[in-house]
Design a protein around this motif. Structure first.
Motif, mmCIF file in Angstrom:
data_model
loop_
_atom_site.group_PDB
_atom_site.id
_atom_site.type_symbol
_atom_site.label_atom_id
_atom_site.label_comp_id
_atom_site.label_asym_id
_atom_site.label_seq_id
_atom_site.Cartn_x
_atom_site.Cartn_y
_atom_site.Cartn_z
ATOM 1 N N GLU A 129 62.092 47.958 -9.958
ATOM 2 C CA GLU A 129 62.449 48.655 -8.707
ATOM 3 C C GLU A 129 61.178 49.068 -7.981
ATOM 4 O O GLU A 129 61.029 48.856 -6.776
ATOM 5 C CB GLU A 129 63.259 49.924 -9.016
ATOM 6 N N ARG A 163 59.214 45.878 -6.635
ATOM 7 C CA ARG A 163 59.746 45.258 -5.422
ATOM 8 C C ARG A 163 59.550 46.175 -4.217
ATOM 9 O O ARG A 163 59.189 45.732 -3.127
ATOM 10 C CB ARG A 163 61.233 44.942 -5.598
ATOM 11 N N GLU A 164 59.756 47.445 -4.466
ATOM 12 C CA GLU A 164 59.592 48.434 -3.411
ATOM 13 C C GLU A 164 58.142 48.427 -2.902
ATOM 14 O O GLU A 164 57.884 48.338 -1.699
ATOM 15 C CB GLU A 164 59.951 49.813 -4.007
ATOM 16 N N SER A 165 57.204 48.489 -3.806
ATOM 17 C CA SER A 165 55.812 48.584 -3.363
ATOM 18 C C SER A 165 55.335 47.264 -2.761
ATOM 19 O O SER A 165 54.456 47.245 -1.896
ATOM 20 C CB SER A 165 54.898 49.032 -4.506
ATOM 21 N N LEU A 220 59.445 44.026 -0.872
ATOM 22 C CA LEU A 220 60.532 43.056 -1.029
ATOM 23 C C LEU A 220 61.891 43.761 -0.938
ATOM 24 O O LEU A 220 62.815 43.423 -1.636
ATOM 25 C CB LEU A 220 60.411 42.337 -2.373
ATOM 26 N N ASN A 221 61.937 44.778 -0.107
ATOM 27 C CA ASN A 221 63.200 45.533 0.047
ATOM 28 C C ASN A 221 63.618 45.436 1.511
ATOM 29 O O ASN A 221 63.125 46.165 2.360
ATOM 30 C CB ASN A 221 62.993 47.001 -0.380
ATOM 31 N N TYR A 222 64.543 44.527 1.809
ATOM 32 C CA TYR A 222 64.848 44.226 3.215
ATOM 33 C C TYR A 222 66.094 44.919 3.750
ATOM 34 O O TYR A 222 66.450 44.725 4.894
ATOM 35 C CB TYR A 222 64.992 42.703 3.404
ATOM 36 N N PHE A 223 66.766 45.655 2.858
ATOM 37 C CA PHE A 223 68.006 46.279 3.367
ATOM 38 C C PHE A 223 67.715 47.594 4.045
ATOM 39 O O PHE A 223 66.891 48.358 3.578
ATOM 40 C CB PHE A 223 69.007 46.517 2.225
#
Ligand code: TRP
Length: 333
Positions: free
Chosen positions: A322, A325-327, A330-333
């Motif tokens: 988590e 991906r966050e850093s 890769l968080n597109y929502f």
């Protein structure tokens, strides 16, 4: 769980552990499980880089699990799992591959060794072996890695990849360090007086945890000796020193002292000493071997161990991923 340093190490599923593995590695794991939060993993994916044929993989994985448990690793205290059961590993491996450079990977000593050993299978997995290992470690944000000297370069690379990630995307990973208890760096000498016990060298000079009582006796009795010292308190030749070292691992202190005195007084009888050592080795190894057999005969137990271990490992891996991906954005929502 909170606050304890995190330990991670990988065990290659090559089957059949020997006394050198026990005193060099497993005993450390068993001690660490009391003090730290530990993740111990069977590196089945790594083995594909050198052993693409998977026919024996299952039995090798089972054996290595059984042997580690029989030696005292407690699946209730640690996360004991298989690498391929934790898919987050391969995701992190992919991201780290973008931070690993061809040049540094080609310079890795183990890569160069393996290229020499298998010139016809210089696959990319072999090249990126240290990247997968780094993923194993930092997936749990581990800071302590109990490994031998041969893994130091891989560990240094893991630190580099972790630092590069942190630098580029933000602080997620601690720097993993090699860890060993200072008093436990025992080398287990081989029975032929040359080097350490090892799988690849002389099999008759290496005691396996799976060896039968008679095999243990046979190997010990074959150990090289001579006609004994002729001068009091003389220095021991290396092959004799080795027999004493082995005895110190498994025999009573008083028994070792007796033979030391006999040696110093020039009345040592090596035949008796080896008989004693053989019986003490049998007493040490037989219960482990029997436990291993019991575990291997219980597939349901092995399955349950693997499931529980994978569950613990995934929980830690999910939390790390988590953050990763966050850093990375890769968080597109
Ligand atoms: N490369 C290690 C060996 O050859 C095994 C390994 C795989 C490992 N992943 C690891 C060791 C992670 C420490 C940490 O023994």
């Amino acid at each position: 769980m909170e606050g304890k340093p995190i330990v991670m190490s990988g065990i290659r599923p090559t089957g059949f552990l020997h006394l050198g593995n026990y005193f060099g590695a497993i005993r450390n794991y068993v001690r660490m499980q009391e003090e730290f939060e530990c993740f111990f993993m069977v590196a089945d994916l790594h083995s594909l880089t050198t052993h693409p044929d998977t026919k024996e993989l299952k039995s090798n994985v089972h054996r290595v699990l059984a042997e580690n448990i029989a030696c005292g690793l407690n699946p209730d205290k640690v996360a004991l799992y298989c690498q391929s059961h934790v898919h987050e590993t391969t995701e992190l491996y992919l991201y780290l591959n973008m931070l690993a450079y061809k040049g540094e990977l080609e310079k890795t000593v183990t890569f160069k060794d393996k290229v020499r050993l298998q010139p016809d299978n210089q696959n990319a997995g072999l090249l990126t072996y240290p990247v997968l290992q780094a993923a194993d470690i930092i997936l749990h944000r581990a800071s302590l890695v109990p490994v031998g000297k041969d893994q130091e370069q891989h560990l240094e690379m893991a630190r580099n990849f972790a630092n590069r990630f942190n630098h580029r995307y933000g602080d997620v990973f601690p720097e993993p360090q090699a860890f060993n208890y200072n008093d436990q760096l025992v080398k287990v000498p081989s029975l032929d007086g040359a080097g350490k016990m090892s799988k690849s060298e002389n099999q008759m000079a290496t005691l396996y945890l799976a060896d039968s009582d008679d095999m243990i006796r046979k190997k010990v009795m074959k150990a090289k000796t001579d006609s004994g010292p002729t001068e009091q308190n003389s220095e021991k030749p290396p092959y004799i020193e080795n027999i004493f070292l082995l005895m110190k691992l498994v025999s009573d202190g008083a028994v070792v002292n007796e033979f030391e005195n006999d040696y110093n007084n020039c009345n040592i009888r090596y035949g008796d000493m080896k008989k004693q050592l053989a019986e003490d080795m049998v007493r040490f190894i037989a219960p482990i071997r029997e436990k291993v057999e019991g575990i291997l005969g219980n597939e349901a137990y092995l399955k349950q161990i693997m499931e529980t271990g994978a569950e613990k490992a995934r929980k830690s891996a999910r939390a790390t991923m988590e953050l990763v991906r966050e850093s990375m954005g890769l968080n597109y929502f």
